[in-house]
Write an enzyme that holds these catalytic residues in place. Structure first.
Site, PDB file in Angstrom:
ATOM      1  N   CYS A 355      59.795  58.594 180.471  1.00  0.00           N
ATOM      2  CA  CYS A 355      58.827  58.001 181.388  1.00  0.00           C
ATOM      3  C   CYS A 355      57.775  57.096 180.742  1.00  0.00           C
ATOM      4  O   CYS A 355      57.499  56.016 181.290  1.00  0.00           O
ATOM      5  CB  CYS A 355      58.188  59.027 182.301  1.00  0.00           C
ATOM      6  SG  CYS A 355      58.114  60.693 181.692  1.00  0.00           S
ATOM      7  N   ARG A 384      64.795  67.581 172.793  1.00  0.00           N
ATOM      8  CA  ARG A 384      63.811  68.613 173.066  1.00  0.00           C
ATOM      9  C   ARG A 384      64.135  69.831 172.218  1.00  0.00           C
ATOM     10  O   ARG A 384      65.296  70.212 172.109  1.00  0.00           O
ATOM     11  CB  ARG A 384      63.837  69.013 174.550  1.00  0.00           C
ATOM     12  CG  ARG A 384      63.471  67.864 175.450  1.00  0.00           C
ATOM     13  CD  ARG A 384      63.480  68.278 176.896  1.00  0.00           C
ATOM     14  NE  ARG A 384      63.261  67.105 177.733  1.00  0.00           N
ATOM     15  CZ  ARG A 384      63.315  67.112 179.061  1.00  0.00           C
ATOM     16  NH1 ARG A 384      63.572  68.230 179.696  1.00  0.00           N
ATOM     17  NH2 ARG A 384      63.100  66.009 179.737  1.00  0.00           N
ATOM     18  N   ASP A 404      68.261  58.786 184.013  1.00  0.00           N
ATOM     19  CA  ASP A 404      66.861  58.777 184.402  1.00  0.00           C
ATOM     20  C   ASP A 404      66.507  57.507 185.152  1.00  0.00           C
ATOM     21  O   ASP A 404      67.127  56.459 184.959  1.00  0.00           O
ATOM     22  CB  ASP A 404      66.032  58.833 183.115  1.00  0.00           C
ATOM     23  CG  ASP A 404      64.689  59.489 183.331  1.00  0.00           C
ATOM     24  OD1 ASP A 404      64.398  59.894 184.460  1.00  0.00           O
ATOM     25  OD2 ASP A 404      63.945  59.590 182.337  1.00  0.00           O
ATOM     26  N   HIS A 406      62.719  55.698 187.061  1.00  0.00           N
ATOM     27  CA  HIS A 406      61.370  55.865 187.588  1.00  0.00           C
ATOM     28  C   HIS A 406      61.137  54.810 188.638  1.00  0.00           C
ATOM     29  O   HIS A 406      61.406  53.630 188.405  1.00  0.00           O
ATOM     30  CB  HIS A 406      60.351  55.791 186.452  1.00  0.00           C
ATOM     31  CG  HIS A 406      60.506  56.926 185.501  1.00  0.00           C
ATOM     32  ND1 HIS A 406      61.280  56.846 184.374  1.00  0.00           N
ATOM     33  CD2 HIS A 406      60.057  58.204 185.560  1.00  0.00           C
ATOM     34  CE1 HIS A 406      61.276  58.023 183.764  1.00  0.00           C
ATOM     35  NE2 HIS A 406      60.556  58.861 184.455  1.00  0.00           N
ATOM     36  N   LYS A 490      58.421  68.215 194.475  1.00  0.00           N
ATOM     37  CA  LYS A 490      59.745  67.727 194.081  1.00  0.00           C
ATOM     38  C   LYS A 490      60.847  68.296 194.956  1.00  0.00           C
ATOM     39  O   LYS A 490      60.652  69.293 195.651  1.00  0.00           O
ATOM     40  CB  LYS A 490      60.023  68.098 192.623  1.00  0.00           C
ATOM     41  CG  LYS A 490      60.050  69.604 192.388  1.00  0.00           C
ATOM     42  CD  LYS A 490      60.484  69.940 190.972  1.00  0.00           C
ATOM     43  CE  LYS A 490      60.487  71.447 190.751  1.00  0.00           C
ATOM     44  NZ  LYS A 490      60.987  71.856 189.446  1.00  0.00           N
ATOM     45  N   HIS A 536      59.882  60.309 189.480  1.00  0.00           N
ATOM     46  CA  HIS A 536      60.890  60.534 188.434  1.00  0.00           C
ATOM     47  C   HIS A 536      62.125  61.031 189.155  1.00  0.00           C
ATOM     48  O   HIS A 536      61.998  61.891 190.024  1.00  0.00           O
ATOM     49  CB  HIS A 536      60.509  61.656 187.474  1.00  0.00           C
ATOM     50  CG  HIS A 536      59.154  61.568 186.867  1.00  0.00           C
ATOM     51  ND1 HIS A 536      58.978  61.320 185.536  1.00  0.00           N
ATOM     52  CD2 HIS A 536      57.923  61.733 187.384  1.00  0.00           C
ATOM     53  CE1 HIS A 536      57.688  61.341 185.257  1.00  0.00           C
ATOM     54  NE2 HIS A 536      57.020  61.591 186.355  1.00  0.00           N
TER      55      HIS A 536
END
Length: 666
Positions: A355, A384, A404, A406, A490, A536
């Site tokens: 992001c 991660r 992904d 945005h 979300k 997102h």
RNA sequence: GCUGGCGUAGCUCAGCGGGUAGAGCAGCUGAUUUGUAAUCAGCGGGUCGGGGGUUCGAAUCCUCUCGCCAGCUCCA
């Protein structure tokens, strides 16, 4: 005299004399009732069959194969197991033993750990006790008395639970708030006695152990007392129970099937991917066959996104610490980030998310309301640090590529943007063979609005936008309070695979926080600067995880458009090789992925190999085919289709090269 | 990260009262020229996850470590 009306599982009703226990009805009417019914429902509450219902009431019998009945059956089996463990290991102390999705478990504190080899002994003891038809006797007593009883038995965990009940009125202090008002009152608790085993338990249970006919202990694992890693580790014994031996068999078969479909095993056998110790845990090597599938997925993904008004971008893998400071990752995500490298006195960190990069692309120029919505998409690889114990094949890794994007939009565009995302996501999942979904809307906890970023008005607006989209979609969804991220509400999309398992893949998250942190703006119609909303979203989640799910869903037998090798061409003998090559060339020219297997082996051997490696089409070419320009086709898992002109096959396969559901055009 | 279990050939596994490793499949070579789920024969392949220790001697016993599996916890 008032009777009690009893509703039988088949919907018929039966009268029961008042003052009689429910079990009396079992021997009236259909004679098979005694074997099938395990409990009953009275005023919406499950009760045991020894219950004497008040006159004039209506009672529904619960058969063992109903969801509630199965739950009770398993719960009782957990008690039976505990009784067996107590008989074998008198020093055992018992914690909790609830039914769970596919069975039950009991957490037990044993003086020394129980080796898995002893499970059959426990199971044998269970059968012994089962055959004795021991009743499950319900005893109600004042809480203080129950405390004395459990103290006397040295059941320290039961004592702790009783103390919790005394203090909070429930055995689940974590759920005090949600249980407010329905907490037990009156100061009495119920215990159940099964042979020598006495357990604190709300019940209900089956009348006696003879009802527990089909069970199996499956495995052992450690589990913390009350799920707290600072508290003692108990031995958790898992088992499962079913109303009939056949149902149990079927369940065990499904477990076998899951094992056969395990993506880690198929990944190796089909040469799709590997994870090497030398590289590190959770870091995936995509081998050529897996990489081809990934390429097909990515190509499809990019095409669909461009069609839907997304602009695709590429961003770096590392960025200065400062960026992660502004984004807030350093303060709330640092533990999950790979440690940084220092270059020229500056610290750089590997990205755990995409992001901030997309945000900087947004901010690279002054945006007008006319530019919105701006949709930036990327197959972005992130890293991660996941705790070692959670890693699992492709399903939980440390380096993965998110699909992904945005979306930067004006608040009033939120609803249509979210609707568009769903309209993109669901057909896409369908194209991969997933036709069942589960949607969850996570909203804020109205009692704790202080822990969220953004204003109350923003939250209300966003939550109602998401809810409206879901309602308009006509799909069912769950609404969960307090599950929203701190930065916004979300929608999570889970898909259901062929074995009925749910996998969370897609997510659509509104974010009030990032636009603030990066001070994003756009010039509105009023000529003033406004803050855009940010969404997102990921549809597949991560390519690694999605691939793992895809492998298991299809059991490695990918649909034609995804199969790494789509056609295996088998020349019968050496003299047919030139024709095989010609066939392969023509298929290749049509965009079909084809391999010639001209190894020095009999046709049967090579067919077997193609079947085992799950190639969807096998084409055999010998004298007959060479002569007339034919190809003998065999489809994966089916018998031969016979010889057909090569042209015909090419036409057929060309049409199957694209996913079955491309979705509506923009 | 925690608890328990497990690491022997590319894969699946045997060997483990201590005496420097074996099978099947896969691979390679040769014979065979093959018609719809395994042709025959031969060959190569392992510092037994890694380090340290006990011992005359360790795949086998002890210890540390890495990794994997199940579960717990976590999962922005």
């Amino acid at each position: 005299m008032a009777h009690v009306e009893v509703i039988l599982p088949d919907g018929r009703t039966e009268q029961l004399h008042s003052g009689c226990p429910l079990s009396d009805v079992l021997h009236k009417g259909g004679s098979d009732l005694a074997g099938r019914v395990v409990a009953a429902r009275l005023d919406g509450k499950a009760v045991g069959l020894s219950t004497v219902p008040p006159p004039g009431s209506r009672v529904e019998l619960l058969p063992a194969d109903s969801p509630d009945g199965l739950y009770i059956l398993r719960h009782s089996t957990a008690h039976l197991m505990a009784a067996a463990v107590q008989a074998l290991y008198p020093d055992a102390k018992f914690a909790i033993g609830p039914p769970v999705e596919n069975g039950f478990y009991y957490d037990i504190d044993l003086p020394k750990p129980l080796p898995a080899e002893e499970l059959p002994a426990v199971e044998a003891k269970m059968r012994e006790l089962q055959a004795e038809s021991l009743p499950f006797e319900r005893v109600e007593m004042p809480l203080e008395e129950a405390l004395r009883v459990m103290e006397g038995r040295g059941e320290t965990y039961k004592v702790e639970i009783l103390e919790t009940i005394r203090r909070y009125g429930t055995s689940r202090p974590d759920a005090v708030e949600e249980l407010k008002g329905e907490a037990e009152t009156g100061g009495t608790v119920s215990l159940y006695q099964t042979g020598a085993f006495l357990d604190l338990c709300r019940g209900p249970h089956v009348p006696d152990t003879a009802f527990l006919r089909a069970f199996k202990l499956t495995h052992i694992a450690g589990a913390y007392w009350r799920g707290d890693e600072h508290r003692p580790m108990l031995t958790r014994i898992y088992g499962t129970a079913f109303p009939t031996a056949e149902a149990l068999e079927q369940h065990l078969y499904r477990l076998e099937e899951a094992k056969r479909r395990d993506h880690r095993r198929l990944g190796r056998e089909l040469e799709l991917f590997s994870i090497e110790e030398e590289i590190g845990p959770g870091l995936v090597l995509w081998h050529p066959k897996g990489a081809i599938i990934r390429d097909v997925i990515e190509t499809f993904w990019r095409k669909e996104h461009r069609r839907r008004g997304y602009q695709l971008v590429y961003t770096p893998h590392v960025a200065r610490a400062h960026l992660w400071d502004v984004s807030g990752h350093l303060s709330w995500y640092r533990d999950y980030m790979f440690s940084g490298v220092e270059v020229e006195g500056q610290e750089y960190l590997v990205k755990p998310m995409n992001c901030p990069f997309h945000i900087l692309i947004y901010r690279s120029q002054t945006r007008s309301y006319r530019d919105l919505p701006l949709r930036l998409g990327e197959l972005g690889t992130v890293y991660r640090y996941e705790r070692s114990g959670v890693l699992h094949g492709l399903l939980r890794v440390r380096g993965f590529t998110q699909d992904d994007a945005h979306i930067f939009c004006r608040p009033e565009q939120l609803e249509s943007e979210v609707a568009d995302v769903l309209e993109l996501a669901l057909p896409m999942l369908r194209a991969f063979g997933f036709s069942e979904y589960h949607l969850v809307l996570s909203v804020s906890d109205p009692n704790h609005m202080e822990k969220y970023a953004g204003s109350l008005e923003q939250w209300e607006r966003a939550e109602s936008a998401l809810e409206t989209v879901l309602e308009k979609s006509g799909m069912t969804f769950d609404r969960v309070k307090g599950e929203a991220a701190f930065y916004g509400p979300k929608i999570d999309v889970s898909l259901v695979d062929v074995l009925g398992r749910q996998w969370q893949c897609g997510t659509i998250q509104v974010d009030f926080n990032m636009p603030e942190r990066f001070d994003l703006g756009y010039i509105g119609e009023d000529g003033k600067s406004h803050r855009p909303l940010m969404v997102h979203r990921a549809l597949l989640g991560s390519l690694e995880r999605f691939f793992g799910i895809l492998i298991e869903h299809h059991g490695g037998a990918f649909p034609f458009w995804l199969a790494p090798v789509q056609v295996a061409v088998l020349p019968v003998s050496e003299r047919h090789e030139p024709y095989a090559q010609e066939v392969a060339d023509r298929l290749d020219a049509a965009g079909v992925r084809v391999e010639i297997d001209d190894r020095n082996e009999k046709v049967g051997y090579r067919i077997r190999h193609a079947e085992v490696t799950k190639v969807p089409y096998i084409g055999v070419v010998g004298d007959r085919e060479v002569e007339k320009g034919l190809i003998s086709v065999r489809e994966r898992g089916r018998r031969e289709r016979g010889a057909m002109p090569l042209e015909e096959l090419i036409r057929e396969l060309s049409e199957a090269l694209y996913p079955p559901v491309p979705g509506p055009a923009l």
